[in-house]
Design an enzyme around this catalytic site. Structure first.
Site, PDB file in Angstrom:
ATOM      1  N   TYR A  62      -1.052  -0.886  10.345  1.00 56.26           N
ATOM      2  CA  TYR A  62      -1.204  -1.131   8.905  1.00 56.26           C
ATOM      3  C   TYR A  62      -0.239  -0.811   8.079  1.00 56.26           C
ATOM      4  O   TYR A  62       0.348  -1.457   7.446  1.00 56.26           O
ATOM      5  CB  TYR A  62      -2.532  -0.549   8.309  1.00 56.26           C
ATOM      6  CG  TYR A  62      -2.972  -0.841   6.909  1.00 56.26           C
ATOM      7  CD1 TYR A  62      -3.555  -1.969   6.461  1.00 56.26           C
ATOM      8  CD2 TYR A  62      -2.943   0.001   5.732  1.00 56.26           C
ATOM      9  CE1 TYR A  62      -3.738  -2.361   5.172  1.00 56.26           C
ATOM     10  CE2 TYR A  62      -3.218  -0.273   4.651  1.00 56.26           C
ATOM     11  CZ  TYR A  62      -3.778  -1.404   4.324  1.00 56.26           C
ATOM     12  OH  TYR A  62      -3.957  -1.769   2.958  1.00 56.26           O
ATOM     13  N   SER A 122       0.723  -1.221   0.003  1.00 60.49           N
ATOM     14  CA  SER A 122      -0.110   0.155  -0.047  1.00 60.49           C
ATOM     15  C   SER A 122       0.902   1.280  -0.043  1.00 60.49           C
ATOM     16  O   SER A 122       1.970   1.196   0.469  1.00 60.49           O
ATOM     17  CB  SER A 122      -0.945  -0.034   1.073  1.00 60.49           C
ATOM     18  OG  SER A 122      -1.560   1.243   1.427  1.00 60.49           O
ATOM     19  N   LYS A 163       2.340  -2.904   6.006  1.00 61.77           N
ATOM     20  CA  LYS A 163       2.777  -2.951   4.565  1.00 61.77           C
ATOM     21  C   LYS A 163       3.878  -2.570   3.985  1.00 61.77           C
ATOM     22  O   LYS A 163       4.571  -2.858   3.002  1.00 61.77           O
ATOM     23  CB  LYS A 163       1.897  -1.769   3.985  1.00 61.77           C
ATOM     24  CG  LYS A 163       0.251  -2.301   4.007  1.00 61.77           C
ATOM     25  CD  LYS A 163      -0.182  -3.625   3.370  1.00 61.77           C
ATOM     26  CE  LYS A 163      -1.416  -4.143   3.418  1.00 61.77           C
ATOM     27  NZ  LYS A 163      -1.675  -5.254   2.424  1.00 61.77           N
TER      28      LYS A 163
END
Length: 243
Positions: A151, A138, A155
């Site tokens: 998160y 991401s 990533k």
């Protein structure tokens, strides 16, 4: 027949990837966890179009379940040519308020899950002397995002993992690349408040959110022979958001 495994294959990006790879003639192995209905519906759709498609259930954060899934895949198909590590979750919150369990769960699924799946896939691909592993990272893993430290860490870790794995597998003709989507219209982004949504859109030079198909086309390219000489790379799919 070339065989592709897509983890989280029945979600927004996952299902688009499955359809894209089906157009390239791959047999699709659609991984899911939880409710089997979306995966079953996708299998029905793909089979109706003449694609070989099957579902496989596993918690990718659990070593034994991943190894059992690959044993079943090899028993059924005998090979695996492409793996797309797409399974991922969010548990958003500011660091000062984030529970350890929310930090750990995101890392377990998004990063450890990709490691476990890639490790099992690599064992097969190295023997075949061919294969492609594609990790879905991401832009948050590149630039960070307030309220998504877990998160972002998962990533960002996936990007480092991609580059390291690419170096380890290249001598046997196996490639490993990553894509880094930006603001993509999925169920995960649909729950964002409108104010947050508009803030994201204002940062995208192309002026629109991405679609799952935009990500799927890039993954389709990396999975194709056209990308045979590309490894260890991170392709941003963000409409220019990270320029």
């Amino acid at each position: 027949m070339r065989v592709a495994l897509v983890t989280g294959g029945s979600g927004g990006i996952g299902s688009a990837v499955c359809r894209e790879l089906a157009e390239q003639g791959f047999a699709l192995l659609i991984h899911y966890i939880g409710d089997p209905s979306p995966a079953d519906q996708l299998v029905t759709e793909l089979r109706a179009a003449g694609t070989v498609a099957d579902t496989y259930m596993a918690d990718v954060s659990q070593e034994a379940q991943v190894e059992a899934m690959f044993a079943e895949i090899m028993s059924d198909k005998g090979r695996i040519d492409v793996v797309v590590n797409n399974a991922g979750i969010t548990r958003d919150g500011l660091v000062l308020r984030m529970k350890l369990e929310d930090w750990q769960k995101v890392l377990d699924v998004n990063l450890t899950g990709a490691f476990l799946v890639s490790r099992s896939a690599a064992k097969v691909m190295l023997k075949q002397r061919s294969g492609k592993i594609i990790n879905v990272s991401s832009v948050v893993g590149i630039g960070g995002n307030a309220g998504q430290a877990n998160y972002a860490a998962s990533k960002a870790g996936l990007i480092g993992f991609t580059k390291s794995l690419a170096k380890e597998l290249a001598a046997r003709g196996v490639t490993c690349n990553a894509v880094a989507p930006g603001f993509i219209e999925t169920a995960m982004t649909a729950v964002l408040p409108e104010e947050v949504r508009q803030t994201f859109l204002s940062r995208i030079p192309l002026g629109r959110p991405g679609l799952p198909e935009d990500v799927a086309k890039a993954i389709g390219f990396l999975a194709s022979p056209k990308a045979d000489y590309i490894t260890g790379q991170v392709l941003r799919i963000d409409g220019g958001m990270s320029i």
